[in-house]
Motif scaffolding. Sequence first.
Motif, mmCIF file in Angstrom:
data_model
loop_
_atom_site.group_PDB
_atom_site.id
_atom_site.type_symbol
_atom_site.label_atom_id
_atom_site.label_comp_id
_atom_site.label_asym_id
_atom_site.label_seq_id
_atom_site.Cartn_x
_atom_site.Cartn_y
_atom_site.Cartn_z
ATOM 1 N N GLY A 179 38.403 20.715 22.912
ATOM 2 C CA GLY A 179 36.503 20.744 22.518
ATOM 3 C C GLY A 179 36.670 19.045 23.013
ATOM 4 N N VAL A 180 37.264 18.082 21.888
ATOM 5 C CA VAL A 180 37.104 16.852 22.634
ATOM 6 C C VAL A 180 37.711 16.123 23.159
ATOM 7 N N HIS A 181 38.199 16.972 24.326
ATOM 8 C CA HIS A 181 39.434 15.903 25.492
ATOM 9 C C HIS A 181 38.492 17.102 26.657
ATOM 10 N N GLY A 182 36.993 17.772 26.380
ATOM 11 C CA GLY A 182 36.488 18.602 27.438
ATOM 12 C C GLY A 182 36.853 19.777 28.163
ATOM 13 N N VAL A 183 37.793 19.981 27.335
ATOM 14 C CA VAL A 183 38.287 21.368 27.711
ATOM 15 C C VAL A 183 37.754 22.450 27.235
ATOM 16 N N ARG A 184 36.947 23.893 27.484
ATOM 17 C CA ARG A 184 36.542 24.310 27.394
ATOM 18 C C ARG A 184 37.504 26.124 27.109
ATOM 19 N N CYS A 185 37.395 27.354 26.008
ATOM 20 C CA CYS A 185 38.042 27.482 26.246
ATOM 21 C C CYS A 185 37.192 29.476 25.592
ATOM 22 N N ASN A 186 36.779 30.189 26.496
ATOM 23 C CA ASN A 186 35.910 31.422 26.283
ATOM 24 C C ASN A 186 36.854 32.516 26.694
ATOM 25 N N ALA A 187 36.298 33.921 25.895
ATOM 26 C CA ALA A 187 37.066 34.909 26.184
ATOM 27 C C ALA A 187 36.132 35.386 26.532
ATOM 28 N N VAL A 188 36.558 37.041 27.543
ATOM 29 C CA VAL A 188 35.085 37.907 27.993
ATOM 30 C C VAL A 188 35.670 39.337 27.958
ATOM 31 N N ALA A 189 34.941 40.276 26.684
ATOM 32 C CA ALA A 189 35.671 42.013 25.824
ATOM 33 C C ALA A 189 34.908 42.366 27.161
ATOM 34 N N PRO A 190 35.582 43.227 28.088
ATOM 35 C CA PRO A 190 34.929 44.108 28.532
ATOM 36 C C PRO A 190 35.512 45.529 27.546
ATOM 37 N N GLY A 191 34.028 46.491 27.979
ATOM 38 C CA GLY A 191 34.660 47.768 27.672
ATOM 39 C C GLY A 191 35.489 48.545 28.912
ATOM 40 N N MET A 192 35.195 49.997 28.148
ATOM 41 C CA MET A 192 36.116 50.997 29.685
ATOM 42 C C MET A 192 35.378 50.608 30.806
ATOM 43 N N THR A 193 36.347 50.308 31.870
ATOM 44 C CA THR A 193 35.671 49.667 33.538
ATOM 45 C C THR A 193 36.258 50.273 34.619
ATOM 46 N N MET A 194 35.209 51.052 35.205
ATOM 47 C CA MET A 194 35.468 51.881 36.825
ATOM 48 C C MET A 194 36.356 51.281 37.675
ATOM 49 N N THR A 195 38.046 50.525 37.280
ATOM 50 C CA THR A 195 39.077 49.875 37.888
ATOM 51 C C THR A 195 39.108 51.858 38.955
ATOM 52 N N PRO A 196 39.999 51.283 39.977
ATOM 53 C CA PRO A 196 41.500 52.610 40.891
ATOM 54 C C PRO A 196 41.805 53.079 39.347
ATOM 55 N N ALA A 197 42.463 52.179 39.473
ATOM 56 C CA ALA A 197 44.058 52.940 38.015
ATOM 57 C C ALA A 197 43.306 53.744 36.857
ATOM 58 N N LEU A 198 42.363 53.069 36.266
ATOM 59 C CA LEU A 198 41.315 53.940 35.442
ATOM 60 C C LEU A 198 41.166 55.613 35.709
ATOM 61 N N LYS A 199 40.346 55.608 36.826
ATOM 62 C CA LYS A 199 39.626 56.073 38.073
ATOM 63 C C LYS A 199 40.868 57.188 38.077
ATOM 64 N N GLU A 200 42.285 57.040 38.022
ATOM 65 C CA GLU A 200 43.024 58.308 38.540
ATOM 66 C C GLU A 200 43.775 58.172 37.504
ATOM 67 N N ALA A 201 43.507 57.399 36.191
ATOM 68 C CA ALA A 201 44.637 57.746 34.758
ATOM 69 C C ALA A 201 44.011 58.692 33.638
#
Length: 269
Positions: A179-201
């Motif tokens: 952070g002191v070097h100007g770099v941020r780092c975060n995460a996004v945490a999805p739940g079940m997401t209706m991707t084409p692969a998920l819908k199929e499987a």
Amino acid sequence: MAADAIRLDGKVAIVTGGAGGIGFATASLMTMRGARVAIADIAFERAQELAASLPGALAIRLDLEDEASIEAMVADTVSHYGRLDILHNNAALLGPDIAANDADVEHMATALWDRTYAVNVRGTMIACRAALPHLRAARGNIVNTVSNLALQGHMIQAAYSSSKAAIIQMTRAIAASHGVHGVRCNAVAPGMTMTPALKEAFPPALMKAVQDETLRDQLGDPDDIAEAAAFLASDAARNITGQVLVSDGGCSAHVPGIAAFRNFFSGEH
């Protein structure tokens, strides 16, 4: 802060797993907001097809089990565009065959556990390590895709969920150390997401069980996750680092058994 801080004009982003549902939605949104995007995926031909549909996009072959492949992804992106501002670590070891064998710890195959950690945790670490000198120069940032399963216990997907929990801690470690070097780092945490692969499987009965525990009236789709990732990558989130943004429709935000409570109070019992 500028009114257009959500924009990504002039920035260069890598999206791993960019040929998949969430990855391509994120690459598309970042492009729409002004970024030039490298779509990195083991499915290289699909990545090439999708990159051709986005102005200024680049397709890169990526194997997260291969250290040289990960390092080449970063080097090729910087060579092509001249800089790197955003690393979106979105790729993970998924698929019906993997999910079917990723159960509880008692029945866990060591090979599956090791491969999950090799791809999800080790691969993400190497990508961050390779990208950080360039991100420091650009005062850029990292967005890691994790999962709401990394924040909750479940009877299945012990390897996947624990690997994503490890990435959450990696996210905090990078935020703290850079952070002191100007770099941020975060995460996004999805739940079940209706991707084409998920819908199929995914079995419809289990999909309905998750939807019943969701506070929205529907499950999220790839665009919902893309919005969260692109926001974290933008200057609009300049004061946010070391955090996990949960985008699961409220599935992890309530008391257990809310579906049963909902049915009780609606008179369906």
